[in-house]
Design an enzyme around this catalytic site. Structure first.
Site, PDB file in Angstrom:
ATOM      1  N   HIS A  77      28.206   8.555  33.609  1.00 32.88           N
ATOM      2  CA  HIS A  77      29.369   8.875  34.458  1.00 32.88           C
ATOM      3  C   HIS A  77      29.763   7.674  35.320  1.00 32.88           C
ATOM      4  O   HIS A  77      30.923   7.270  35.364  1.00 32.88           O
ATOM      5  CB  HIS A  77      29.027  10.062  35.363  1.00 32.88           C
ATOM      6  CG  HIS A  77      30.091  10.444  36.355  1.00 32.88           C
ATOM      7  ND1 HIS A  77      30.937  11.501  36.173  1.00 32.88           N
ATOM      8  CD2 HIS A  77      30.439   9.878  37.553  1.00 32.88           C
ATOM      9  CE1 HIS A  77      31.777  11.593  37.213  1.00 32.88           C
ATOM     10  NE2 HIS A  77      31.484  10.619  38.065  1.00 32.88           N
ATOM     11  N   GLU A  78      28.795   7.089  35.987  1.00 32.41           N
ATOM     12  CA  GLU A  78      29.124   5.998  36.917  1.00 32.41           C
ATOM     13  C   GLU A  78      29.619   4.744  36.186  1.00 32.41           C
ATOM     14  O   GLU A  78      30.471   4.023  36.699  1.00 32.41           O
ATOM     15  CB  GLU A  78      27.895   5.662  37.773  1.00 32.41           C
ATOM     16  CG  GLU A  78      27.388   6.804  38.648  1.00 32.41           C
ATOM     17  CD  GLU A  78      28.444   7.383  39.594  1.00 32.41           C
ATOM     18  OE1 GLU A  78      28.362   8.576  39.911  1.00 32.41           O
ATOM     19  OE2 GLU A  78      29.375   6.641  39.993  1.00 32.41           O
TER      20      GLU A  78
ATOM     21  N   HIS B  83      33.222   4.912  35.887  1.00 37.35           N
ATOM     22  CA  HIS B  83      33.918   4.399  37.089  1.00 37.35           C
ATOM     23  C   HIS B  83      33.948   2.877  37.080  1.00 37.35           C
ATOM     24  O   HIS B  83      34.985   2.273  37.395  1.00 37.35           O
ATOM     25  CB  HIS B  83      33.209   4.875  38.367  1.00 37.35           C
ATOM     26  CG  HIS B  83      33.414   6.320  38.702  1.00 37.35           C
ATOM     27  ND1 HIS B  83      34.620   6.962  38.602  1.00 37.35           N
ATOM     28  CD2 HIS B  83      32.540   7.258  39.144  1.00 37.35           C
ATOM     29  CE1 HIS B  83      34.497   8.230  38.970  1.00 37.35           C
ATOM     30  NE2 HIS B  83      33.242   8.443  39.297  1.00 37.35           N
TER      31      HIS B  83
ATOM     32  N   HIS C  73      37.929  10.587  38.117  1.00 34.93           N
ATOM     33  CA  HIS C  73      37.321  11.858  37.707  1.00 34.93           C
ATOM     34  C   HIS C  73      38.244  12.648  36.781  1.00 34.93           C
ATOM     35  O   HIS C  73      39.450  12.481  36.794  1.00 34.93           O
ATOM     36  CB  HIS C  73      36.975  12.678  38.958  1.00 34.93           C
ATOM     37  CG  HIS C  73      35.765  12.158  39.662  1.00 34.93           C
ATOM     38  ND1 HIS C  73      35.625  12.133  41.036  1.00 34.93           N
ATOM     39  CD2 HIS C  73      34.642  11.610  39.162  1.00 34.93           C
ATOM     40  CE1 HIS C  73      34.460  11.614  41.355  1.00 34.93           C
ATOM     41  NE2 HIS C  73      33.831  11.277  40.238  1.00 34.93           N
TER      42      HIS C  73
END
Lengths: 190, 127
Positions: free
Chosen positions: A126-127, A130, A136
């Site tokens: 997930h990170e 980013h 998101h």
């Protein structure tokens, strides 16, 4: 899927990353953590024409990964067990911080882990989204959805994740859409 | 009589330790709180929504001390609707169980600001 304001992205086809030797966990070996991040980076590398190279020099690396507790100087203090698990910064900055207060798990199952165990590979994947410029997602199945239940593994990129990152970087020539968890034509449509 | 007090104080200590190790925000007591009511804990919910970009400082409710009131006002209702929209929940503006459960889950610390309409009224979200 969403982007950070201004849709920042990296403009290089190779990004280096390093895992802090000082900001680490005493109950996971650095090899454990490196293995997890290699898998997490390879998820994204299989989709876009960007490769990720692990280096030792933390200062020189494009992407800097470490475990921190509480107020760690970036204006976004961590909050202890559960709560916020990690955060990462937009392209150009490259920092990825994980909350050292969590109970991080690297095994494939949660056998014997505590009720508040958090899967490191899921959060890392997930990170990294980013770090690449994704914000998101509103889709609960997406890796880029903001919440993650304890003792849950979510590492497979969905159509939403892939469509968002393809729009930023274009496709990896070797990308095979059928490897995704959802149908190929929904990718083509999006 | 020492024993009962001793036992009691130990129990209390255990209870405090248990609570402090638990999930970060437990908003379960706010389920079905109605707009207009004043309930302890609403201010903590506002702080949570402020942290992730749904409530501004100038929400008219942000006292100079940096704290929020416990009043469930219209601004909070709008912030909840936006949160529900962004997190793929039915948009009701109310603190229904699914919304409160999701708010009590661990999450990424990156704010959701990039999912929200910016000043020009343009979504920064690519659908």
């Amino acid at each position: 899927y969403t982007y950070f304001n201004g849709k920042p992205k990296w403009n290089r086809d190779t990004l280096t990353y390093a895992i802090s030797k000082t900001h680490k966990l005493d109950y996971l070996t650095s090899e454990d953590v490196k293995t997890v991040f290699r898998r997490a980076f390879s998820q994204w590398a299989s989709v876009i024409p960007v490769s990720f190279e692990e280096i030792d020099d933390f200062t020189a690396a494009d992407l800097k990964i470490g475990f921190y507790t509480g107020d760690h100087g970036d204006g976004l203090p961590f909050d202890g067990v559960l709560g916020t698990l990690a955060h990462a910064f937009a392209p150009g900055n490259g920092r990825l911080h994980l909350d050292a207060s969590e109970t991080w798990v690297v095994a494939d199952d949660f056998k014997g882990s505590s009720d508040v165990a958090v899967d490191l590979e899921s959060v890392a994947t997930h990170e990294i989204g980013h770090l690449l410029g994704l914000g998101h997602s509103s889709q609960e199945s997406a890796v880029m959805y903001p919440s993650l239940r304890p003792r849950t593994k979510k590492v497979d990129l969905t159509v939403d994740d892939v469509a968002g990152v393809l729009k930023l970087y274009g496709p990896n020539p070797k990308l095979r859409l059928d490897s995704l968890t959802q149908s190929e034509d929904s990718i083509r449509n999006s | 009589r020492n024993l009962p007090e001793e036992v009691e104080s130990t129990a209390k200590a255990t209870q405090v330790i248990q609570v402090s190790n638990n999930t970060w925000h437990d908003f379960s007591r706010l389920v079905d709180v109605q707009v207009g009511s004043h309930v302890s804990g609403v201010s903590e919910l506002k702080r949570y929504l402020h942290r992730f970009g749904y409530v501004n400082d100038d929400g008219g409710d942000h006292e100079s001390s940096g704290s929020f009131s416990d009043v469930f006002d219209g601004r909070l209702e709008s912030a909840i609707s936006l949160y529900q929209e962004n997190l793929g929940l039915p948009v009701t503006g109310r603190l229904d169980t699914s919304t409160v459960n999701l708010m009590s889950l661990p999450r990424c610390g990156v704010s959701d600001t990039h999912m929200i309409v910016n000043d020009e009224g343009i979504y920064t979200t690519a659908h």
